[in-house]
Design an enzyme around this catalytic site. Sequence first.
Site, mmCIF file in Angstrom:
data_model
loop_
_atom_site.group_PDB
_atom_site.id
_atom_site.type_symbol
_atom_site.label_atom_id
_atom_site.label_comp_id
_atom_site.label_asym_id
_atom_site.label_seq_id
_atom_site.Cartn_x
_atom_site.Cartn_y
_atom_site.Cartn_z
ATOM 1 C CD GLU A 167 -79.148 -10.698 -91.713
ATOM 2 O OE1 GLU A 167 -79.903 -9.921 -91.985
ATOM 3 O OE2 GLU A 167 -78.222 -10.691 -90.715
ATOM 4 C CG HIS A 243 -75.023 -12.720 -84.104
ATOM 5 N ND1 HIS A 243 -73.876 -11.939 -83.913
ATOM 6 C CD2 HIS A 243 -75.229 -12.376 -85.587
ATOM 7 C CE1 HIS A 243 -73.728 -11.280 -84.754
ATOM 8 N NE2 HIS A 243 -74.344 -11.521 -86.017
HETATM 9 C C1 XIL Z 1 -74.620 -4.798 -86.976
HETATM 10 C C2 XIL Z 1 -73.606 -3.797 -86.521
HETATM 11 O O1 XIL Z 1 -72.548 -4.431 -85.699
HETATM 12 C C3 XIL Z 1 -74.141 -2.638 -85.868
HETATM 13 O O2 XIL Z 1 -73.137 -1.453 -85.590
HETATM 14 C C4 XIL Z 1 -75.105 -1.858 -86.883
HETATM 15 O O3 XIL Z 1 -75.932 -1.052 -86.110
HETATM 16 C C5 XIL Z 1 -76.250 -2.935 -87.167
HETATM 17 O O4 XIL Z 1 -75.550 -4.093 -87.845
HETATM 18 N N1 XIL Z 1 -75.939 -9.504 -88.769
HETATM 19 C C6 XIL Z 1 -75.096 -8.688 -89.785
HETATM 20 C C7 XIL Z 1 -74.374 -7.380 -89.382
HETATM 21 O O5 XIL Z 1 -74.662 -9.376 -90.785
HETATM 22 O O6 XIL Z 1 -74.073 -6.493 -90.497
HETATM 23 C C8 XIL Z 1 -75.007 -6.825 -88.261
HETATM 24 O O7 XIL Z 1 -74.102 -5.916 -87.713
HETATM 25 C C9 XIL Z 1 -75.390 -7.693 -87.161
HETATM 26 C C10 XIL Z 1 -76.287 -8.813 -87.617
#
Ligand code: XIL
Length: 373
Positions: A167, A243
Amino acid sequence: MRNSRRAFLRSVLAGFAAIQALNASAGLAYAGGKDGLATRYIDDFMIGSMIDVKFLLDPEPDLQALVAKEFNALTTDNIFKWDNIHPAQNIWNWAHADVFVDYAAKHNMYAVGHPLVWHSQVPEGLFSKRRLNQKSSAQYMDVLLDHISQIVGRYAGSINAWDVVNEAFDDDGNWVRNNWYQIIGETYIEESFKAARPADPTAVLIYNDYNLWKPVKRRRVIDLIKDFKRRGVPIDAVGMQGHIGLGYPDLALFEESIAAFGEQGVKVHITELDVDVLPGLPEHEFPQYKESLDPYRVSLPEAVSIQLAERYRQVFEILVRQKTIVERVTLWGVSDRHSWRNDFPIPGRTNHPLLFDRALQRKSAYDYLYQLK
Ligand code: XIL
């Protein structure tokens, strides 16, 4: 590993058969299809799952059996994040990562390390005022590169792919002005990739980000890849997190991004796929919890369950079409019970974004994907 994906997949398949025989003889309760989802897609790409380390430390036999049967790649969400693995200067917490790597090896799974460099989930001390005053940007660069070399070096040969940087760009394709960027500048990203390569020359190096279907963000990452390739900075793949929701994004844009990355000579890994089924929220807004925003607390209505299944099918039709570019598709979790989507962007809702329900039963979405092949 980069050049022998087929061989790897074949060995995974052989491992699967052995594990399935073992599970059957141990009489484990999970009863899935005849063979798992990953086996169905063995000629296309790997199918992975994210697993929370708590299920490895304190095993839930059903969940573990399901994971070993259905998936051939494994990611864990938090254990490689800086605050967990490197909580203070010279303090390393290898225990969780060791358990993860051992589990993946034992089950013959492709192990993914996520992430080496990110601005979130870092220990407070890393960017404390005192430390910022003490250290020059060159010293911060040393801290960053040492962090990468130590972790990648320790798991060389055991972790197959690394999300090296996570990111770095916002939705408009601008640099996220995080601490690394502000202290070191743009070069933090290329130096991270350059440090990872020699620490494990066989590991696949990934740039990972969300909303990469957005054309402006896609173009920014394409520029990054072009620049890296021109100057010999190593990068093997783009990680498209995935996502998504029932109504967004336009999947044509998602496919265009896969094809566009492929044209640059890198592979695509779908690294964190899940499908939000809850009412849409305006982008970047985080309203308070309201029951009207949480309509499926008791169960997911059949009609929505079918909508979800169709959405997954559309996504996988694209991925199969792009299988020469797509190397891996990882779901961000096993069961809806544990999905981060229950708490993001509004805490405490009941979401249903994955392929297995809260009782670990296959959903229609699973069946649609299983039958697609
Ligand atoms: C999320 C985890 O699944 C959670 O348990 C934590 O509290 C926050 O992070 N993008 C990413 C991941 O690259 O690392 C994130 O994971 C979700 C969004």
